[in-house]
Design an enzyme around this catalytic site. Structure first.
Site, PDB file in Angstrom:
ATOM      1  N   LYS A 239     -23.368  14.368 -87.440  1.00 30.26           N
ATOM      2  CA  LYS A 239     -21.838  14.072 -87.406  1.00 30.26           C
ATOM      3  C   LYS A 239     -21.769  12.863 -88.723  1.00 30.26           C
ATOM      4  CE  LYS A 239     -22.957   9.984 -84.396  1.00 30.26           C
ATOM      5  NZ  LYS A 239     -22.665   9.201 -83.148  1.00 30.26           N
TER       6      LYS A 239
ATOM      7  N   TYR B 292     -15.992 -14.530-108.728  1.00 34.25           N
ATOM      8  CA  TYR B 292     -14.697 -15.059-108.319  1.00 34.25           C
ATOM      9  C   TYR B 292     -14.833 -16.229-107.360  1.00 34.25           C
ATOM     10  CZ  TYR B 292     -13.214 -10.409-109.871  1.00 34.25           C
ATOM     11  OH  TYR B 292     -13.116  -9.256-110.350  1.00 34.25           O
TER      12      TYR B 292
HETATM   13  C1  LIG Z   1     -24.140  11.515 -78.710  1.00 38.73           C
HETATM   14  C2  LIG Z   1     -25.214  11.405 -79.561  1.00 38.73           C
HETATM   15  N1  LIG Z   1     -26.293  12.031 -79.475  1.00 38.73           N
HETATM   16  C3  LIG Z   1     -27.315  11.624 -80.189  1.00 38.73           C
HETATM   17  C4  LIG Z   1     -27.429  10.940 -81.356  1.00 38.73           C
HETATM   18  C5  LIG Z   1     -28.254  10.521 -82.110  1.00 38.73           C
HETATM   19  O1  LIG Z   1     -28.928   9.303 -81.968  1.00 38.73           O
HETATM   20  P1  LIG Z   1     -30.013   8.916 -83.005  1.00 38.73           P
HETATM   21  O2  LIG Z   1     -29.364   8.822 -84.430  1.00 38.73           O
HETATM   22  O3  LIG Z   1     -30.516   7.435 -82.590  1.00 38.73           O
HETATM   23  O4  LIG Z   1     -31.242   9.669 -82.736  1.00 38.73           O
HETATM   24  C6  LIG Z   1     -25.994  10.050 -81.249  1.00 38.73           C
HETATM   25  C7  LIG Z   1     -25.920   9.162 -82.579  1.00 38.73           C
HETATM   26  O5  LIG Z   1     -25.071   8.168 -82.531  1.00 38.73           O
HETATM   27  C8  LIG Z   1     -24.792  10.267 -80.527  1.00 38.73           C
HETATM   28  O6  LIG Z   1     -23.671   9.780 -80.602  1.00 38.73           O
END
Ligand SMILES: Cc1ncc(COP(=O)(O)O)c(C=O)c1O
Length: 349
Positions: free
Chosen positions: A30, A248
């Protein structure tokens, strides 16, 4: 502009291969694969043998399908764009009994995974009985069941034990119906590293462990080789007298006579503001950041530093996860912020 993001594709590949050899991985890609880049992540993980991909975005799911007809794609967030899900053969979460009741006549042919709410309370079914009702009605193509732990990354929190037990008990009740699932997945990186695979689970649903950061600090750094380096150059050196300022609104004020290095990187390139409370590395030595602006950073240096020297914000010694531990922000927060449009991007093969 000299600010640079290097991604070590070789390490990305080796880690993915190592973990995928130990357990079947449903890799979480994602948010542009934790901002490593969806194309690069797909190619690397596919080459390493991973065939199951998960994302929260339908757009990313469709992009993945265009990259490969062969992979399994799971959408973690619900979508009502049922035509697209069917057209691109994308499996999706079934997020609640109310979603089921509302859309059960529209969800035909789409592969669905029942989602259990548990302590995260983001979405999901509340009770095993409601999920069993869906299975018994037999209207939909349910091939999986899953949950997401809210506390696995917090080593000292008792809640992880509670949510794990809730989930395993729920799973037992549903398995008692003798319904067969092809996908049972719950564990993120922290949960997998803490417990190995939980009973009956077909996949570990992993993100950060494959992107070069430890989900919690007790893990040995070698178990998760770092994959990103963020660096820039000293563009100019400046001597300030006590009381003089630079930047700044006097972003940096000299408490004594000092030398500062001006570097061309800033929060506009995605360096988190909280990172400026800590050091950078130049020629192997640590120096404190004096101020972080949109496109510039000031560092208090000594006479060993020269214009053109490389300044490291993140590398094998300055790991993203070390700064997470120091409170700079979650691993994924720093990675997500890195600006691919302004940083020079280099892939190390
Ligand atoms: C629904 C879900 N599954 C798995 C993961 C993977 O988590 P990680 O990056 O801690 O392995 C995430 C990450 O946010 C998630 O939202």
């Amino acid at each position: 502009m000299t600010a640079k993001l290097q991604i070590n594709r070789k390490r990305l590949y080796e880690q993915a291969q190592r973990i995928n050899n130990a357990t079947d991985v449903l890799v979480v890609v994602k948010n542009n694969a934790y901002n490593i880049g969806l194309d690069l992540a797909f190619e690397t993980f596919y080459e390493a043998g991973i065939r199951s991909f998960a994302t929260t975005s339908l757009n990313e799911a469709v992009r993945l399908r265009k990259m490969s007809k062969e992979i399994y794609i799971f959408l973690l967030n619900p979508s009502t764009n049922f035509g697209t899900l069917r057209e691109y053969n994308i499996a999706m979460t079934l997020p609640s009994l109310s979603f089921y009741e509302k859309y059960k006549n529209d969800l035909h042919e789409i592969e669905l995974h029942l989602e259990y709410k548990n302590l995260l309370r983001r979405s999901g079914f509340e009770h095993a009985e409601d999920m069993i009702k869906v299975l018994e009605e037999g209207l939909l193509r349910v091939t999986g069941i899953w949950t997401h732990f809210a506390y696995a990354d917090e080593i000292d929190s008792p809640e992880y034990g509670v949510e794990k037990q809730n989930w395993l008990k729920t799973l037992e009740k549903i398995r008692a119906t003798e319904y067969e699932f092809q996908f049972i997945h719950a564990q993120n990186s922290a949960s997998y590293m803490r417990d190995g695979s939980l009973p009956y689970h077909t996949h570990a649903r992993l993100g950060i462990l494959l992107y070069g950061s430890r989900p919690y600090n007790e893990l040995h750094p070698e178990s998760v080789p770092s994959v990103i380096t963020v660096s820039t150059n000293v563009i100019q050196l400046l001597d300030l007298k006590k009381g003089e300022s630079s930047g700044y609104s006097s972003a940096f004020k000299a408490e004594n006579d000092c030398r500062i290095a001006i570097c061309d990187i800033g929060y506009g390139d995605g360096v988190l503001r909280a990172r400026a409370k800590h050091d950078v590395m130049i020629n192997g030595k640590r120096y404190p950041i004096g101020a972080l602006m949109m496109s510039h950073m000031l560092i208090t240096v000594d006479h060993n530093v020269k214009a053109g020297d490389t300044v490291y914000l993140y590398n094998d010694s300055l790991r993203v996860d070390n700064y997470t531990h120091l409170g700079v922000g979650a691993n994924s927060e720093q990675m997500s912020a890195l600006n691919h449009n302004s940083l020079i991007k280099e892939i190390i093969e």
